[in-house]
Design an enzyme around this catalytic site. Structure first.
Site, mmCIF file in Angstrom:
data_model
loop_
_atom_site.group_PDB
_atom_site.id
_atom_site.type_symbol
_atom_site.label_atom_id
_atom_site.label_comp_id
_atom_site.label_asym_id
_atom_site.label_seq_id
_atom_site.Cartn_x
_atom_site.Cartn_y
_atom_site.Cartn_z
ATOM 1 N N SER A 1 -5.240 34.193 -31.967
ATOM 2 C CA SER A 1 -6.453 34.600 -32.290
ATOM 3 C C SER A 1 -7.397 33.520 -32.926
ATOM 4 O O SER A 1 -7.901 32.593 -32.437
ATOM 5 C CB SER A 1 -6.563 35.945 -33.258
ATOM 6 O OG SER A 1 -7.829 36.476 -33.330
ATOM 7 N N HIS B 1 -15.652 29.634 -44.196
ATOM 8 C CA HIS B 1 -17.062 29.554 -44.488
ATOM 9 C C HIS B 1 -17.233 29.213 -45.805
ATOM 10 O O HIS B 1 -16.822 29.706 -46.787
ATOM 11 C CB HIS B 1 -17.908 30.837 -44.175
ATOM 12 C CG HIS B 1 -17.822 31.069 -42.855
ATOM 13 N ND1 HIS B 1 -18.325 30.713 -41.481
ATOM 14 C CD2 HIS B 1 -17.025 32.112 -42.270
ATOM 15 C CE1 HIS B 1 -17.734 31.240 -40.744
ATOM 16 N NE2 HIS B 1 -16.709 32.141 -40.890
ATOM 17 N N CYS C 1 -2.213 37.743 -33.708
ATOM 18 C CA CYS C 1 -1.730 38.959 -32.634
ATOM 19 C C CYS C 1 -0.164 38.813 -32.453
ATOM 20 O O CYS C 1 0.015 37.657 -32.567
ATOM 21 C CB CYS C 1 -2.612 39.155 -31.168
ATOM 22 S SG CYS C 1 -4.273 39.263 -31.401
#
Length: 134
Positions: free
Chosen positions: A65, A70, A85
């Site tokens: 995934s 940020h 996953c």
């Protein structure tokens, strides 16, 4: 072949991180790759953006995934996110690695268990990760 839809998604807000660490997209890129490898994930690609006058975003695309950060260096803030996953790769290991590198003063985290029906929200256990000195 049938695949499981099970996945874990760890989201973390960190506060009190040193400005220089959060304002260096190349440093973050390198550490994000290390974090992905530490949890056993397969890195497919990386995008990094250094913003002006400050801030960075790094996205690591994983076979399992993704891993992202940020940053808002002027606030000492970083939002970390790792979703994987399957059961073989634990996103918490990648998050623990990054927290050990960033050394925030405060950490707020939630873990979502996904792909099993209704979303389950849990309090993840943040564990110190031994990061080799470089």
């Amino acid at each position: 072949m049938e695949y499981s839809t099970f996945g874990r998604h760890v989201a973390v807000d960190t506060w009190g991180v040193q400005f220089d660490l959060l304002n260096d997209a190349e440093f973050l890129k390198k550490e994000m790759i290390e974090a992905a490898e530490a949890c056993g994930a397969t890195v497919l690609g990386v995008q990094a953006k250094q913003f002006s006058p400050q801030g960075a975003t790094v996205l690591v695309l994983l076979s399992e995934s993704h891993l992202s950060i940020h940053t808002y260096p002027e606030r000492g803030f970083a939002a970390l996110d790792c979703y994987t996953c399957g059961e073989t790769v634990d996103p918490q290991v990648a998050i623990d690695y990054l927290i050990s590198v960033l050394k925030p003063e405060k950490v707020y985290a939630k873990k979502l268990v996904r792909g099993t029906g209704e979303l389950q929200v849990a309090e993840p256990e943040i564990k110190p990760f031994e990061v080799a000195s470089k």
